[in-house]
Design a protein around this motif. Sequence first.
Motif, PDB file in Angstrom:
ATOM      1  N   ASN A  78       0.847  -1.209   0.066  1.00 44.72           N
ATOM      2  CA  ASN A  78       0.236  -0.069   0.164  1.00 44.72           C
ATOM      3  C   ASN A  78       0.919   1.185  -0.041  1.00 44.72           C
ATOM      4  O   ASN A  78       1.695   1.361   0.998  1.00 44.72           O
ATOM      5  N   ARG A  79       0.871   1.864  -0.960  1.00 47.62           N
ATOM      6  CA  ARG A  79       1.785   3.207  -1.165  1.00 47.62           C
ATOM      7  C   ARG A  79       1.507   4.191  -0.043  1.00 47.62           C
ATOM      8  O   ARG A  79       0.333   4.489   0.323  1.00 47.62           O
ATOM      9  N   ARG A  80       2.524   4.874   0.222  1.00 48.25           N
ATOM     10  CA  ARG A  80       2.471   5.970   1.289  1.00 48.25           C
ATOM     11  C   ARG A  80       1.724   5.440   2.852  1.00 48.25           C
ATOM     12  O   ARG A  80       1.439   6.386   3.483  1.00 48.25           O
ATOM     13  N   LYS A  81       1.828   4.215   3.153  1.00 44.33           N
ATOM     14  CA  LYS A  81       1.287   3.659   4.099  1.00 44.33           C
ATOM     15  C   LYS A  81       2.270   3.133   5.109  1.00 44.33           C
ATOM     16  O   LYS A  81       1.936   2.455   6.049  1.00 44.33           O
ATOM     17  N   HIS A  82       3.276   2.766   4.309  1.00 45.32           N
ATOM     18  CA  HIS A  82       4.445   1.828   5.281  1.00 45.32           C
ATOM     19  C   HIS A  82       3.923   0.367   5.367  1.00 45.32           C
ATOM     20  O   HIS A  82       4.171  -0.301   6.229  1.00 45.32           O
ATOM     21  N   TYR A  83       3.119   0.181   4.568  1.00 47.59           N
ATOM     22  CA  TYR A  83       2.688  -1.395   4.479  1.00 47.59           C
ATOM     23  C   TYR A  83       3.349  -2.330   3.251  1.00 47.59           C
ATOM     24  O   TYR A  83       3.272  -1.953   2.029  1.00 47.59           O
ATOM     25  N   ARG A  84       4.094  -3.163   3.704  1.00 46.11           N
ATOM     26  CA  ARG A  84       4.529  -4.321   2.839  1.00 46.11           C
ATOM     27  C   ARG A  84       4.642  -5.553   3.446  1.00 46.11           C
ATOM     28  O   ARG A  84       5.074  -5.892   4.470  1.00 46.11           O
TER      29      ARG A  84
END
Length: 102
Positions: A78-84
């Motif tokens: 999820n971009r810009r949410k620090h979710y990887r």
Amino acid sequence: MFAVIQTCGKQYRLSAGETLKIERIAGAVGQEIVLDQVLLVADGDAIKLGAPLVAGAQVKAKVLKHGRGEKVRIFKLNRRKHYRRSQGHRQNYTEIEILGIA
């Protein structure tokens, strides 16, 4: 001559003498197995189509080996949410040789 079979929720078109990788099934290496969920048998112009299975049709096969397939990488972001999230998967398979269609 060829047949269409169903095993492990998937359908395969096969003929005698060819090798095929299917999902893992029970059976020792070198053991002969019978695949009895035959959907279609074609011999030249003569075609037998089951509803859903062809009565009395069988495919005989020999288990060559068991193994694991290539690794598939699963990556979620999820971009810009620090979710990887990263995950890998290797599917088990059984390689069989088709001996004959009856």
